[in-house]
Write a protein that holds these residues in place. Structure first.
Motif, PDB file in Angstrom:
ATOM      1  N   THR A 255      11.929-124.100 -37.719  1.00 58.05           N
ATOM      2  CA  THR A 255      11.671-123.980 -36.250  1.00 58.05           C
ATOM      3  C   THR A 255      10.721-122.549 -35.891  1.00 58.05           C
ATOM      4  O   THR A 255       9.835-122.756 -35.019  1.00 58.05           O
ATOM      5  N   SER A 256      10.920-121.610 -36.608  1.00 55.07           N
ATOM      6  CA  SER A 256      10.082-120.259 -36.355  1.00 55.07           C
ATOM      7  C   SER A 256       8.754-120.595 -36.614  1.00 55.07           C
ATOM      8  O   SER A 256       7.897-120.168 -35.886  1.00 55.07           O
ATOM      9  N   ILE A 257       8.450-121.270 -37.779  1.00 52.26           N
ATOM     10  CA  ILE A 257       7.022-121.603 -38.245  1.00 52.26           C
ATOM     11  C   ILE A 257       6.350-122.418 -36.943  1.00 52.26           C
ATOM     12  O   ILE A 257       5.210-122.097 -36.693  1.00 52.26           O
ATOM     13  N   SER A 258       7.032-123.374 -36.681  1.00 52.42           N
ATOM     14  CA  SER A 258       6.772-124.185 -35.559  1.00 52.42           C
ATOM     15  C   SER A 258       6.232-123.219 -34.126  1.00 52.42           C
ATOM     16  O   SER A 258       5.490-123.575 -33.353  1.00 52.42           O
ATOM     17  N   VAL A 259       7.218-122.424 -33.724  1.00 57.11           N
ATOM     18  CA  VAL A 259       7.290-121.575 -32.609  1.00 57.11           C
ATOM     19  C   VAL A 259       5.967-120.670 -32.639  1.00 57.11           C
ATOM     20  O   VAL A 259       5.420-120.247 -31.939  1.00 57.11           O
ATOM     21  N   GLU A 260       5.775-120.029 -33.850  1.00 57.87           N
ATOM     22  CA  GLU A 260       4.684-119.241 -34.148  1.00 57.87           C
ATOM     23  C   GLU A 260       3.529-119.963 -34.078  1.00 57.87           C
ATOM     24  O   GLU A 260       2.394-119.478 -33.724  1.00 57.87           O
ATOM     25  N   ALA A 261       3.351-121.082 -34.818  1.00 55.99           N
ATOM     26  CA  ALA A 261       2.100-122.045 -34.768  1.00 55.99           C
ATOM     27  C   ALA A 261       1.693-122.281 -33.340  1.00 55.99           C
ATOM     28  O   ALA A 261       0.626-122.340 -33.122  1.00 55.99           O
ATOM     29  N   ALA A 262       2.712-122.558 -32.699  1.00 60.61           N
ATOM     30  CA  ALA A 262       2.460-123.017 -31.179  1.00 60.61           C
ATOM     31  C   ALA A 262       2.033-121.588 -30.328  1.00 60.61           C
ATOM     32  O   ALA A 262       0.968-121.647 -29.280  1.00 60.61           O
ATOM     33  N   GLU A 263       2.445-120.399 -30.954  1.00 67.68           N
ATOM     34  CA  GLU A 263       2.080-119.279 -30.263  1.00 67.68           C
ATOM     35  C   GLU A 263       0.555-118.992 -30.708  1.00 67.68           C
ATOM     36  O   GLU A 263      -0.257-118.330 -29.681  1.00 67.68           O
ATOM     37  N   LEU A 264       0.120-119.388 -31.558  1.00 60.35           N
ATOM     38  CA  LEU A 264      -1.473-119.274 -32.251  1.00 60.35           C
ATOM     39  C   LEU A 264      -2.263-120.226 -31.091  1.00 60.35           C
ATOM     40  O   LEU A 264      -3.169-119.799 -30.599  1.00 60.35           O
ATOM     41  N   LEU A 265      -1.623-121.463 -31.196  1.00 58.81           N
ATOM     42  CA  LEU A 265      -2.317-122.441 -30.537  1.00 58.81           C
ATOM     43  C   LEU A 265      -2.594-122.105 -28.905  1.00 58.81           C
ATOM     44  O   LEU A 265      -3.480-122.704 -28.355  1.00 58.81           O
ATOM     45  N   GLU A 266      -1.563-121.425 -28.466  1.00 64.50           N
ATOM     46  CA  GLU A 266      -1.513-121.027 -27.087  1.00 64.50           C
ATOM     47  C   GLU A 266      -2.746-120.282 -26.739  1.00 64.50           C
ATOM     48  O   GLU A 266      -3.315-120.267 -25.510  1.00 64.50           O
ATOM     49  N   LEU A 267      -3.184-119.322 -27.703  1.00 63.14           N
ATOM     50  CA  LEU A 267      -4.576-118.500 -27.534  1.00 63.14           C
ATOM     51  C   LEU A 267      -5.778-119.491 -27.123  1.00 63.14           C
ATOM     52  O   LEU A 267      -6.650-118.928 -26.771  1.00 63.14           O
ATOM     53  N   PHE A 268      -5.852-120.711 -27.822  1.00 66.63           N
ATOM     54  CA  PHE A 268      -6.881-121.628 -27.628  1.00 66.63           C
ATOM     55  C   PHE A 268      -6.709-122.775 -26.376  1.00 66.63           C
ATOM     56  O   PHE A 268      -7.362-123.502 -26.155  1.00 66.63           O
TER      57      PHE A 268
END
Lengths: 108, 108, 108, 108
Positions: free
Chosen positions: D23-36
């Motif tokens: 879950t954490s990996i997915s949440v952090e990946a989405a935070e990266l994606l959010e920047l774009f």
């Protein structure tokens, strides 16, 4: 529709491309998931019951739904029609007598 | 509601915890996003126009919506009410005269 | 680096933009998460122990890592350096005597 | 390993279950994606070049990597070995002479 004029009034249509909106749906879904990231009970009922987390859950659910409606509107897709079609196809795919109490669906 | 009896008939209620359903929404949102992962035009209009990808888009949109409705139902949240509240609060937060043609919202 | 020549030999560099690679990381992360979507024990140890699911877990972990390395390479970021910096800053942010046995971090 | 003792010193091991870490990996990946999420150029090079966004990108990349290492450690998986295996299998699956300049891979 309220969302359409909301975006038009702000000239946000140019940013509301399908790829950007699909990205937004994923980002908001992860923000909902984040609220359950470390849930002690592992099931998430505590978070739903806690007033301050519940308010955040409602925010994220609304964000997902609004982007979903926006995506469907831009792509010319009838959300209600596709939801009904999906329920009908699921009913055929997972007959209750075969799938009762089983989550086999998800493993196969 | 159709979804409630669908789950009840299959005893799937036990798996439909808030954390699991939030996970499902994220997983389905990523499946939608995947359809735009390598989009050449970078905006995703080609995918929306292509009949076979469009069919998949509709599938994923329906999945997200159904899990969203399911989550709201289990948590006792009124989706329509929270969506309306969100639109109203966005209208105050982003006045059109200040945010026209700008995506500053997302940077601040 | 192996990944760089792998992409160059296939002219895939043109698709490996930061936005596309960030999308790929999210999509692969969701595929990992999907393997735990309905986990009975809610903690996921069963999935890790099951040989066929474990093989899929390894696939998804490798995919995430390779896209992560690819992203860092394209953006000129030194993954090892930023990981070390993060560990150091976390050690200051969460002193063990204050955070022992607590997941308060995530609520504040 | 630094991460292992970091978690042990804080008794965070109890929260670091495979499902929570996925879950954490997915949440952090989405935070990266959010920047774009709303990147104007649609490709994300502007974000990578902007110092303040670049700092956030580095933060998110580090978070994803650390949770990935943590997950692998808890599950007893050798990240380097699976990454090498994946590169080897990709090289067989996508021979350069067949896939040059094509992203057909992703459509089929």
């Amino acid at each position: 529709m309220a969302l359409r004029s909301f975006a038009a009034e702000r000239d946000w249509d140019q940013f509301h491309t399908p790829k950007n909106l699909a990205t937004s749906i994923s980002v908001e879904a992860a923000e909902l998931l984040e609220l359950f990231q470390w849930s002690r009970g592992q099931k998430g009922w505590d978070e739903v019951a806690d007033p301050s987390i519940r308010a955040k859950i409602e925010e994220e659910l609304a964000d997902i739904l609004l982007y979903l409606i926006r995506f469907a509107d831009k792509a010319g897709i009838d959300l209600e029609a596709i939801a009904e079609r999906k329920i009908a196809s699921n009913a055929i795919k997972y007959p209750p007598e075969k799938f009762r109490g089983s989550d086999r669906k998800y493993d196969e």
